[in-house]
Design a protein around this motif. Structure first.
Motif, PDB file in Angstrom:
ATOM      1  N   GLU A   1       1.151  -1.133   0.260  1.00 21.46           N
ATOM      2  CA  GLU A   1       0.434  -0.187  -0.004  1.00 21.46           C
ATOM      3  C   GLU A   1       0.790   0.828   0.039  1.00 21.46           C
ATOM      4  O   GLU A   1       0.691   2.349  -0.537  1.00 21.46           O
ATOM      5  CB  GLU A   1      -0.869  -0.020   1.238  1.00 21.46           C
ATOM      6  N   ALA A   2       1.554   1.219   0.888  1.00 20.64           N
ATOM      7  CA  ALA A   2       2.396   2.996   1.277  1.00 20.64           C
ATOM      8  C   ALA A   2       3.273   2.625   2.425  1.00 20.64           C
ATOM      9  O   ALA A   2       2.885   2.367   3.301  1.00 20.64           O
ATOM     10  CB  ALA A   2       1.641   4.232   1.196  1.00 20.64           C
TER      11      ALA A   2
ATOM     12  N   GLU B   1       9.860   2.303   7.646  1.00 24.65           N
ATOM     13  CA  GLU B   1      10.296   2.235   6.450  1.00 24.65           C
ATOM     14  C   GLU B   1      10.426   3.752   5.855  1.00 24.65           C
ATOM     15  O   GLU B   1      11.176   2.950   5.178  1.00 24.65           O
ATOM     16  CB  GLU B   1       9.086   1.531   5.324  1.00 24.65           C
TER      17      GLU B   1
ATOM     18  N   PHE C   1       8.669  -2.541   4.117  1.00 30.23           N
ATOM     19  CA  PHE C   1       7.691  -3.365   5.735  1.00 30.23           C
ATOM     20  C   PHE C   1       9.155  -3.723   6.278  1.00 30.23           C
ATOM     21  O   PHE C   1       9.088  -4.898   6.349  1.00 30.23           O
ATOM     22  CB  PHE C   1       7.569  -4.668   4.218  1.00 30.23           C
TER      23      PHE C   1
ATOM     24  N   HIS D   1      -3.071  -7.580   3.134  1.00 33.92           N
ATOM     25  CA  HIS D   1      -2.098  -7.066   3.526  1.00 33.92           C
ATOM     26  C   HIS D   1      -1.738  -7.405   5.252  1.00 33.92           C
ATOM     27  O   HIS D   1      -2.719  -7.832   5.441  1.00 33.92           O
ATOM     28  CB  HIS D   1      -2.471  -5.631   3.465  1.00 33.92           C
TER      29      HIS D   1
HETATM   30  N1  URA Z   1       2.243  -1.516   4.248  1.00 35.57           N
HETATM   31  C1  URA Z   1       2.832  -1.567   3.113  1.00 35.57           C
HETATM   32  O1  URA Z   1       2.042  -1.632   2.018  1.00 35.57           O
HETATM   33  N2  URA Z   1       4.254  -1.315   2.597  1.00 35.57           N
HETATM   34  C2  URA Z   1       5.219  -1.389   3.682  1.00 35.57           C
HETATM   35  O2  URA Z   1       6.264  -0.943   3.264  1.00 35.57           O
HETATM   36  C3  URA Z   1       4.567  -1.368   5.046  1.00 35.57           C
HETATM   37  C4  URA Z   1       3.625  -1.434   5.602  1.00 35.57           C
END
Ligand code: URA
Length: 206
Positions: free
Chosen positions: A39-40, A45, A52, A181
């Motif tokens: 996602e982000a 991170e 992640f 996720h």
């Molecule tokens: N969620 C994500 O989608 N990416 C990451 O790097 C961390 C959490």
């Protein structure tokens, strides 16, 4: 992964108006057999400059090891490369802090070209979509990932067409498997069994 400087620069400029911070490009082998798209990034991170590495990352590592994989086997990136945040009051006090939040559609669009180029560059055999943001960005803008978790799809991807400010389907098909996720289990622990069922299905396709 070597990406054109102008594509990175545009992504950095496009995201500037929004409440986001940092820029995490992605990590893994290229060309990639398997590409995972989240996602982000979150706070950890952005600090580490890698996808992640926080709490969701620990969960992802458990899932990778269940599959018999390591991080060196997959290219990992996300739809948005900067951490979307909101200001939140700490419980009981007046002090505020930045909290992670889901990226909105404008933020997704700000980094759409970069993701399209990155998929092309990684040229993966299989794309694993981690969560609804990635699913809606690449497969179905209004779709529900819960209806296709663990299914192997042979499908076009949505690519951002800048001239017409819209998403269009690619001519070629890709092998795509939507998955939960890794952070989803924190909000809904009852899905743990179905997470591992979806990983079993994934294993059986590969
Ligand atoms: N969620 C994500 O989608 N990416 C990451 O790097 C961390 C959490």
């Amino acid at each position: 992964m070597k990406l054109p400087e102008d594509v990175i620069k545009r992504a950095e400029q496009n995201i500037e108006p929004f409440d986001t911070e940092g820029f995490v490009l992605g990590k893994g082998p290229v060309p990639a057999e398997i590409m995972m798209i989240g996602e982000a990034p979150g706070e950890n991170e952005v600090y580490d400059g890698e996808p992640f590495t926080g709490r969701a990352g620990k969960e992802l590592d458990k899932q990778l090891s269940y599959l018999g994989w390591t991080r060196d086997d997959v290219y990992i990136t996300s739809v948005v490369r900067s951490r979307p945040y909101k200001w939140e009051k700490k419980s009981g006090g007046e002090e505020v802090r930045k909290a992670n939040r889901k990226p909105n559609k404008k933020e997704v669009k700000a980094h759409a070209e970069l993701l399209d180029v990155q998929i092309e560059e990684a040229n993966p055999r299989v794309i694993l979509l981690l969560g609804g943001v990635a699913y809606q960005r690449l497969i179905d803008e209004k779709g529900k990932i819960s209806e296709v978790i663990g299914e192997k799809l042979e499908t076009p991807l949505l690519r951002y067409d800048q001239d017409n400010d819209t998403y269009v389907k690619t001519e070629r098909s890709y092998t795509v498997i939507p998955l939960y996720h890794p952070a989803a289990v924190f909000y809904n622990p009852s899905i743990r069994e179905s997470i591992y069922e979806s990983l079993d299905r994934l294993q059986s396709y590969l």
